[in-house]
Design an enzyme around this catalytic site. Structure first.
Site, PDB file in Angstrom:
ATOM      1  N   CYS A   1      -0.113  -0.689   5.312  1.00 31.34           N
ATOM      2  CA  CYS A   1      -0.879  -1.019   5.601  1.00 31.34           C
ATOM      3  C   CYS A   1      -1.504   0.498   6.336  1.00 31.34           C
ATOM      4  O   CYS A   1      -0.759   1.386   5.285  1.00 31.34           O
ATOM      5  CB  CYS A   1      -2.067  -2.211   5.585  1.00 31.34           C
TER       6      CYS A   1
ATOM      7  N   HIS B   1       0.535  -5.284   1.578  1.00 32.61           N
ATOM      8  CA  HIS B   1       1.066  -6.094   2.884  1.00 32.61           C
ATOM      9  C   HIS B   1       1.982  -7.179   2.725  1.00 32.61           C
ATOM     10  O   HIS B   1       2.380  -8.124   1.725  1.00 32.61           O
ATOM     11  CB  HIS B   1       0.095  -7.533   2.713  1.00 32.61           C
TER      12      HIS B   1
ATOM     13  N   GLU C   1       3.438  -9.301   4.319  1.00 34.52           N
ATOM     14  CA  GLU C   1       3.001 -10.671   5.268  1.00 34.52           C
ATOM     15  C   GLU C   1       1.911 -11.649   4.012  1.00 34.52           C
ATOM     16  O   GLU C   1       2.131 -12.437   4.553  1.00 34.52           O
ATOM     17  CB  GLU C   1       2.711 -10.322   6.543  1.00 34.52           C
TER      18      GLU C   1
END
Lengths: 253, 201
Positions: B81, B183, B185
């Site tokens: 990001c 992202h 994650e």
């Protein structure tokens, strides 16, 4: 193409999911973390957890729960319920929430939205708006306290104000449609989506796959939230997404 | 040991939790010796580019800067990001020079394209190449939250996403430097595969 999002909503009281469900493969019925993981595996794009605990003990249980959710869940999740200060928002951010919703407290003190957006960014703040159309009033009246208390605010002007104050998304629930299972307030979502530059999440009234298709196409909503139709297994998320794709709506499969 | 660069960037908890889910050992550190000794380095975070760069350029107790250390690392580095944006040449956000590892400039999505900003939600990555996307099919959806994007760069872009009329670098690679604008994650099982691919380098 940005996908339209499907968002199951889980009401949590004192650490447990309120609407009991019993899915095959779900080890611990009522555990919000297990349920969230299960929805994630089914293809939910995001989760919303609403804390409906009335007590202070319930609230602190919820913060611990948010920490456990963030450890386990690998998709974005939003938490809400009773958030009334910047400190509340900070506590939930620290616990790992991706976004929070503010509702009653923001209606009572709109600066709350500006404060949270300035501190943590607009992407962290979802403005939840509950409104009801009463024919005698002739307008969509914003309500607080879960629809129980009418206010003097009007839906569209309040929606514009929360956007200007820095809310990153709007979650509008029509109290006329919520719980009816007769479909969403399609015209109002379309009007909101046209007037606002931030995403609009539709909530209230889902009873069938067709209703969700309708609110994401004619209703121009960016996301559809629902609770009971998912919890009671009436609609499976994979089947829903297949139908959305067949209707020409971009979804993540 | 994996090192997550500690530069007071917002919300790195989600990256820590993703590494824990993968069973990977990591530390969050700004110690030059620890960063240099790490097997992999991750530059995560959310926030504003110019203030993030200012923190990376601040001298550490020994006189070095995180900017200098990150640029000189010879182990796999992953920016996520704002992290990938900081690895680019410059950013329109706050008008700042960045680390210059990747050649693209970082630009703001046009307000007049009729698209909502920030770009938030799940979008598809296409034209995938390189080790980061091993086992990931073209068209896979990943999760985004951002208003600025790294431009497309023919020699460095290893994934493309389209939004607001822009075809931008969803991911970049130059040698052992990697970066994703999305992202991983928060991108479900596909994101976990991408992180695993990075950790297996």
């Amino acid at each position: 193409m940005l996908a339209k999002r499907i968002i199951p909503c889980l009401d949590v009281k004192d650490g447990a999911v309120v609407k009991g469900i019993n899915f095959e493969g779900l080890r611990e019925v009522g555990d919000p973390v297990e349920m969230g993981a299960w929805y994630g595996a089914q293809g939910a794009d995001e989760l919303v957890y609403l804390d409906i605990s009335a007590s202070r003990e319930g609230r602190s249980t919820f913060t611990g729960l948010v920490r456990r959710i963030s450890e386990r869940i690998d998709i974005p999740f939003t938490v809400g319920g009773g958030i009334s200060s910047l400190a509340d928002a900070a506590r939930l951010l620290d616990a790992g929430a991706d976004k929070i919703t503010v509702n009653t407290a923001a209606v009572l003190r709109p600066e709350l939205i500006s404060e949270i957006a300035a501190a943590y960014g607009s992407q962290f703040v979802v403005a939840a708006i509950d409104a009801r159309f009463v024919p005698e009033d002739g307008f969509w009246r914003v309500t607080t306290h879960g629809g129980k208390t009418p206010t003097d605010r009007e839906l569209f002007s309040w929606a514009r104000e929360v956007q200007e104050r820095g809310a990153g998304e709007i979650l509008f629930t029509s109290m006329n449609h919520d719980g009816t299972r007769n479909g969403y307030a399609v015209a109002e979502y379309a009007a909101l989506s046209e007037r606002l530059s931030i995403p609009v999440i539709a909530s209230g009234g889902a009873g069938s796959i067709g209703h969700i298709v309708e609110v994401l196409s004619a209703g121009k909503a960016d996301a559809a939230l629902a609770a009971s139709i998912f919890h009671f297994g009436e609609i499976s998320i994979p089947a829903l997404k297949q139908s959305l794709r067949e209707a020409g709506i971009a979804v993540r499969l | 040991m994996i090192a997550i660069v500690d530069y007071e960037a917002g919300n790195i908890l989600s990256v820590e939790n993703a590494l824990k889910r993968l069973g990977a050992a990591f530390e969050v550190t700004a110690d030059p010796a620890h960063l240099r000794a790490a097997s992999h380095v991750i530059l995560p975070g959310v926030g504003e580019a110019s203030s993030a760069m200012a923190r990376l350029n601040r001298p550490l107790p020994g006189g070095e800067t995180l900017s200098g250390i990150v640029r000189s690392l010879d182990v796999p580095v992953l920016g996520i990001c704002i992290g990938v944006q900081l690895l680019c040449r410059s950013s329109e956000e706050g008008g700042t020079d960045c680390l210059g590892v990747f050649s693209p400039r970082v630009r703001r999505f046009p307000a007049d394209a009729g698209a909502k900003i920030p770009h938030m939600g799940w979008n598809a990555v296409e034209n995938l190449s390189g080790p980061l996307f091993r086992g990931i099919p073209d068209g896979t959806y990943v999760y985004y939250v951002h208003s600025y994007y790294p431009e497309y760069a023919p020699d460095e872009t290893v994934a493309v996403t389209e939004y607001a009329g822009c075809r931008f670098s969803a991911a970049l690679q130059r040698g052992h430097f990697f970066g994703t604008q999305f992202h991983p994650e928060k991108s479900g099982p596909a994101g976990a595969v991408i992180l695993k691919n990075f950790l297996s380098l």
